[in-house]
Motif scaffolding. Structure first.
Motif, PDB file in Angstrom:
ATOM      1  N   ALA A 129     -43.604   2.611  19.640  1.00  0.00           N
ATOM      2  CA  ALA A 129     -44.088   2.233  20.986  1.00  0.00           C
ATOM      3  C   ALA A 129     -44.837   0.902  21.000  1.00  0.00           C
ATOM      4  O   ALA A 129     -45.724   0.689  21.803  1.00  0.00           O
ATOM      5  CB  ALA A 129     -44.963   3.337  21.585  1.00  0.00           C
ATOM      6  N   SER A 130     -44.451   0.000  20.085  1.00  0.00           N
ATOM      7  CA  SER A 130     -45.132  -1.295  19.983  1.00  0.00           C
ATOM      8  C   SER A 130     -44.158  -2.442  20.205  1.00  0.00           C
ATOM      9  O   SER A 130     -43.003  -2.379  19.773  1.00  0.00           O
ATOM     10  CB  SER A 130     -45.776  -1.446  18.607  1.00  0.00           C
ATOM     11  N   ARG A 131     -44.649  -3.500  20.834  1.00  0.00           N
ATOM     12  CA  ARG A 131     -43.810  -4.682  21.045  1.00  0.00           C
ATOM     13  C   ARG A 131     -43.488  -5.367  19.720  1.00  0.00           C
ATOM     14  O   ARG A 131     -42.461  -6.029  19.576  1.00  0.00           O
ATOM     15  CB  ARG A 131     -44.540  -5.658  21.984  1.00  0.00           C
ATOM     16  N   ILE A 132     -44.389  -5.201  18.750  1.00  0.00           N
ATOM     17  CA  ILE A 132     -44.209  -5.929  17.488  1.00  0.00           C
ATOM     18  C   ILE A 132     -42.985  -5.435  16.709  1.00  0.00           C
ATOM     19  O   ILE A 132     -42.459  -6.140  15.864  1.00  0.00           O
ATOM     20  CB  ILE A 132     -45.493  -5.878  16.624  1.00  0.00           C
ATOM     21  N   LEU A 133     -42.512  -4.208  17.021  1.00  0.00           N
ATOM     22  CA  LEU A 133     -41.318  -3.676  16.353  1.00  0.00           C
ATOM     23  C   LEU A 133     -40.091  -3.686  17.281  1.00  0.00           C
ATOM     24  O   LEU A 133     -39.132  -2.973  17.045  1.00  0.00           O
ATOM     25  CB  LEU A 133     -41.581  -2.256  15.846  1.00  0.00           C
ATOM     26  N   GLU A 161     -49.512 -11.251  20.420  1.00  0.00           N
ATOM     27  CA  GLU A 161     -48.467 -10.885  21.396  1.00  0.00           C
ATOM     28  C   GLU A 161     -47.925  -9.478  21.134  1.00  0.00           C
ATOM     29  O   GLU A 161     -47.597  -8.740  22.052  1.00  0.00           O
ATOM     30  CB  GLU A 161     -47.276 -11.861  21.299  1.00  0.00           C
ATOM     31  N   GLY A 162     -47.799  -9.131  19.853  1.00  0.00           N
ATOM     32  CA  GLY A 162     -47.106  -7.891  19.471  1.00  0.00           C
ATOM     33  C   GLY A 162     -47.948  -6.641  19.571  1.00  0.00           C
ATOM     34  O   GLY A 162     -47.438  -5.565  19.875  1.00  0.00           O
ATOM     35  N   PHE A 163     -49.244  -6.750  19.297  1.00  0.00           N
ATOM     36  CA  PHE A 163     -50.122  -5.575  19.332  1.00  0.00           C
ATOM     37  C   PHE A 163     -50.823  -5.458  20.677  1.00  0.00           C
ATOM     38  O   PHE A 163     -51.314  -6.452  21.217  1.00  0.00           O
ATOM     39  CB  PHE A 163     -51.207  -5.671  18.245  1.00  0.00           C
ATOM     40  N   GLY A 164     -50.917  -4.232  21.187  1.00  0.00           N
ATOM     41  CA  GLY A 164     -51.665  -3.980  22.421  1.00  0.00           C
ATOM     42  C   GLY A 164     -53.165  -3.966  22.159  1.00  0.00           C
ATOM     43  O   GLY A 164     -53.614  -4.003  21.007  1.00  0.00           O
ATOM     44  N   HIS A 165     -53.954  -3.862  23.229  1.00  0.00           N
ATOM     45  CA  HIS A 165     -55.419  -3.955  23.120  1.00  0.00           C
ATOM     46  C   HIS A 165     -56.024  -2.885  22.224  1.00  0.00           C
ATOM     47  O   HIS A 165     -56.922  -3.157  21.436  1.00  0.00           O
ATOM     48  CB  HIS A 165     -56.065  -3.870  24.514  1.00  0.00           C
ATOM     49  N   GLU A 166     -55.548  -1.636  22.353  1.00  0.00           N
ATOM     50  CA  GLU A 166     -56.148  -0.549  21.560  1.00  0.00           C
ATOM     51  C   GLU A 166     -55.875  -0.753  20.076  1.00  0.00           C
ATOM     52  O   GLU A 166     -56.751  -0.554  19.236  1.00  0.00           O
ATOM     53  CB  GLU A 166     -55.607   0.814  22.016  1.00  0.00           C
ATOM     54  N   ARG A 218     -48.809  -5.458   7.476  1.00  0.00           N
ATOM     55  CA  ARG A 218     -47.410  -5.819   7.159  1.00  0.00           C
ATOM     56  C   ARG A 218     -46.663  -6.377   8.369  1.00  0.00           C
ATOM     57  O   ARG A 218     -45.606  -6.975   8.221  1.00  0.00           O
ATOM     58  CB  ARG A 218     -46.674  -4.594   6.603  1.00  0.00           C
ATOM     59  N   TYR A 219     -47.183  -6.161   9.582  1.00  0.00           N
ATOM     60  CA  TYR A 219     -46.491  -6.637  10.788  1.00  0.00           C
ATOM     61  C   TYR A 219     -46.978  -8.051  11.089  1.00  0.00           C
ATOM     62  O   TYR A 219     -47.978  -8.249  11.764  1.00  0.00           O
ATOM     63  CB  TYR A 219     -46.742  -5.692  11.958  1.00  0.00           C
ATOM     64  N   ASP A 220     -46.260  -9.013  10.552  1.00  0.00           N
ATOM     65  CA  ASP A 220     -46.733 -10.403  10.616  1.00  0.00           C
ATOM     66  C   ASP A 220     -45.693 -11.365  11.173  1.00  0.00           C
ATOM     67  O   ASP A 220     -45.916 -12.559  11.233  1.00  0.00           O
ATOM     68  CB  ASP A 220     -47.173 -10.860   9.223  1.00  0.00           C
ATOM     69  N   GLY A 221     -44.528 -10.842  11.572  1.00  0.00           N
ATOM     70  CA  GLY A 221     -43.491 -11.707  12.132  1.00  0.00           C
ATOM     71  C   GLY A 221     -42.642 -12.407  11.094  1.00  0.00           C
ATOM     72  O   GLY A 221     -41.771 -13.207  11.443  1.00  0.00           O
ATOM     73  N   GLU A 234     -50.822 -19.968  12.372  1.00  0.00           N
ATOM     74  CA  GLU A 234     -50.588 -19.870  13.821  1.00  0.00           C
ATOM     75  C   GLU A 234     -49.513 -18.819  14.123  1.00  0.00           C
ATOM     76  O   GLU A 234     -49.600 -18.104  15.112  1.00  0.00           O
ATOM     77  CB  GLU A 234     -50.158 -21.228  14.398  1.00  0.00           C
ATOM     78  N   MET A 235     -48.507 -18.746  13.237  1.00  0.00           N
ATOM     79  CA  MET A 235     -47.445 -17.756  13.453  1.00  0.00           C
ATOM     80  C   MET A 235     -48.011 -16.340  13.373  1.00  0.00           C
ATOM     81  O   MET A 235     -47.726 -15.482  14.212  1.00  0.00           O
ATOM     82  CB  MET A 235     -46.324 -17.915  12.441  1.00  0.00           C
ATOM     83  N   TYR A 236     -48.840 -16.081  12.364  1.00  0.00           N
ATOM     84  CA  TYR A 236     -49.481 -14.761  12.242  1.00  0.00           C
ATOM     85  C   TYR A 236     -50.309 -14.452  13.486  1.00  0.00           C
ATOM     86  O   TYR A 236     -50.206 -13.387  14.083  1.00  0.00           O
ATOM     87  CB  TYR A 236     -50.424 -14.725  11.029  1.00  0.00           C
ATOM     88  N   GLU A 237     -51.149 -15.407  13.868  1.00  0.00           N
ATOM     89  CA  GLU A 237     -52.082 -15.180  14.994  1.00  0.00           C
ATOM     90  C   GLU A 237     -51.334 -14.913  16.288  1.00  0.00           C
ATOM     91  O   GLU A 237     -51.641 -13.957  17.007  1.00  0.00           O
ATOM     92  CB  GLU A 237     -53.008 -16.395  15.158  1.00  0.00           C
ATOM     93  N   LYS A 238     -50.343 -15.762  16.593  1.00  0.00           N
ATOM     94  CA  LYS A 238     -49.615 -15.620  17.858  1.00  0.00           C
ATOM     95  C   LYS A 238     -48.763 -14.345  17.861  1.00  0.00           C
ATOM     96  O   LYS A 238     -48.718 -13.631  18.873  1.00  0.00           O
ATOM     97  CB  LYS A 238     -48.735 -16.847  18.110  1.00  0.00           C
ATOM     98  N   THR A 239     -48.099 -14.076  16.743  1.00  0.00           N
ATOM     99  CA  THR A 239     -47.238 -12.885  16.660  1.00  0.00           C
ATOM    100  C   THR A 239     -48.048 -11.619  16.853  1.00  0.00           C
ATOM    101  O   THR A 239     -47.683 -10.733  17.628  1.00  0.00           O
ATOM    102  CB  THR A 239     -46.513 -12.842  15.299  1.00  0.00           C
ATOM    103  N   ARG A 240     -49.179 -11.528  16.163  1.00  0.00           N
ATOM    104  CA  ARG A 240     -49.972 -10.304  16.226  1.00  0.00           C
ATOM    105  C   ARG A 240     -50.693 -10.154  17.575  1.00  0.00           C
ATOM    106  O   ARG A 240     -50.864  -9.046  18.075  1.00  0.00           O
ATOM    107  CB  ARG A 240     -50.959 -10.257  15.049  1.00  0.00           C
TER     108      ARG A 240
END
Length: 495
Positions: free
Chosen positions: A91-95, A355-360, A327-330, A347-353
């Protein structure tokens, strides 16, 4: 037979064996119910082709005789379980777009035994939540309503999609996972049965990790007998999971006698919380009386470190989550942010995470990283681990004194409305786990059984906690409680 989707596992299994119905008919009935229940947002990846293919194979297997108990039975799989070639996003955008090339051990065992996968079920993102409001797919909605009120209610979390689907008869049963109550709390909110087995009873291999020392898979079913049938198929040693126990799996269904004469049931005084609704208190007392009437002895017990369980859990679980989610780093799979010219790997790690992870998920990763950091490791994480040891010892002492099972409420309230617990105070949401987290911290089996309705007509559940590896005895005690409670209420179809 009409409305085949309303059958439980045991009823459907027996009908299949007698030739009164086919797996294809059962499956088509469930697929139709799923299509008509879009308002519940329970199924998020439908797999009708896989379902019908497996149903046809199951019918052939049943004709030959000696088919396993789960053969031909249509079930839903929580989106946390990796399923080969089918989106498994937690249920995550990162996957987003992730389709595993392998199958989780639990879903593989169910498939090998002939169970029919109808699709993947909604959940809180990475199983982090108590209301199914953190999902990238949007909220799962409970099939229950408060009287004539149209407000949408939570089905609980994180296994909210599983709970909604089983309660609304979209599938005969579903898989769930429980890290701090994520099977038992949604089961209580939706009037179904959910069991979290002993840590190590079910393999965690191929299940997306939240907190590795707490996570455990289990079944969510329409009654205790169904839970026994499905749990037996899900259990077993797995060499791919180093925490999987090499123990024989008993015939759980065969242990359901309903006879609990002479059993000692503990009532922990520490679970009598300030501000506990009178309805929950009353249900708990009634549950104890039911077990007493069935021949059990009710004993007051003390679990003195219970009051530290919630803070300890909300240090340990985020700490493990921050490690698991690193491990979810794009880089290798899943979502990768679009980078501007000149952006580097940081920057790739920061932006990916971001965008990909929700607030909780972000909140828990930050808490976990903080409590594991050099200056705070001893003050928080190590102290929480010591508290966990004391909580485990509380239970060991009680069981050593002859207690067979412990009876507590499953949740501090009935289901609340979606959006009623505000983002502004996440602690209010965390308090939903107050009765369930001790069981995960101690690695014990726990089951939620529907036992009554509140004054607004919503289900309330009672929790039974058992000795480690003694799921058979726990299920039998739950079976006795279920028989005495006689809970048969179903949600009125509004969807």
């Amino acid at each position: 037979m009409s409305e085949l989707n309303k059958l439980g596992l045991a009823e459907a299994r027996d009908a299949l064996r007698k030739g009164e119905v086919t797996s294809v008919e059962l499956t088509e009935s469930c697929l139709k119910a799923i299509d008509e229940a879009a308002a519940l947002n329970a199924f998020v990846h439908k797999t009708p082709e896989i379902a019908l293919e497996r149903a046809k194979a199951a019918d052939e297997r049943i004709k030959k005789g000696n088919a396993p108990s789960m053969c031909g039975l249509p079930i839903g799989i929580k989106d946390l379980f990796c399923t080969k070639g089918v989106p498994s996003q937690a249920a995550s955008r990162i996957l987003e777009g992730f389709k595993p090339e392998y199958e989780s051990t639990v879903s593989q065992q169910l498939a090998d035994n002939g169970a029919v996968m109808l699709g993947k079920l909604n959940m809180d993102e990475f199983a982090m939540g108590s209301s199914n409001e953190t999902s990238v797919y949007g909220n799962a909605v409970s099939p229950w309503r408060r009287g004539n009120d149209d407000a949408q209610l939570t089905p609980g979390g994180s296994s909210g999609g599983s709970a909604a689907a089983v309660s609304a008869d979209l599938c005969l049963a579903a898989t769930g996972t429980d890290t701090g109550g994520s099977i038992r709390q949604p089961a209580a909110f939706t009037g179904i049965t959910g069991i979290k087995p002993t840590y190590g009873r079910c393999s965690r291999w191929g299940i997306v990790a939240f907190a590795s020392s707490l996570d455990q898979a289990g079944p969510m079913t329409k009654n205790v007998r169904d839970a026994a049938i499905m749990l037996e198929t899900m259990c077993g040693h797995d060499p791919k999971d180093s925490t999987s126990a090499e123990l024989a799996v008993p015939n759980f269904e065969g242990m359901l006698t309903g006879d609990i004469k002479g059993k000692k049931i503990g009532i922990p005084k520490e679970y009598r919380m300030d501000g506990m609704p009178a309805e929950i208190e009353k249900l708990w007392s009634e549950g104890a009386e039911m077990l007493k009437a069935a021949g059990a002895e009710i004993v007051d017990i003390s679990l003195p470190h219970t009051k530290y369980a919630l803070p300890a859990y909300y240090v340990i679980a985020p700490a493990e989550a921050s490690s698991n989610l690193a491990r979810y780093d794009g880089v290798r799979y899943g979502h990768r942010a679009t980078l501007a010219q000149g952006d580097g790997i940081t920057e790739m790690y920061e932006k990916t995470r971001s965008e990909g992870f929700g607030h909780e998920v972000q909140r828990r990763v930050m808490i976990g990283t903080y409590v594991l950091s050099a200056g705070f490791y001893d003050a928080y994480y190590n102290r929480a681990r010591r508290v966990r040891t004391l909580i485990k010892k509380d239970f060991e002492d009680v069981f050593a004194a002859g207690i067979d099972a412990i009876l507590t409420p499953a949740t501090p309230s009935a289901a609340f409305g979606l959006g009623e617990m505000t983002e502004a105070d996440p602690v209010q949401m965390y308090l939903n786990d107050v009765f369930t987290v001790t069981v995960n911290l101690a690695g014990l089996p726990g089951i939620s059984v529907p036992a009554g309705l509140d004054k607004k007509g919503l289900p309330l559940g009672l929790q039974l906690i058992g000795r480690p590896w003694d799921e058979g005895d726990l299920l039998n005690t739950a079976y006795s409680l279920e028989s005495a409670a006689g809970f048969v209420a179903k949600p009125v179809n509004w969807w």
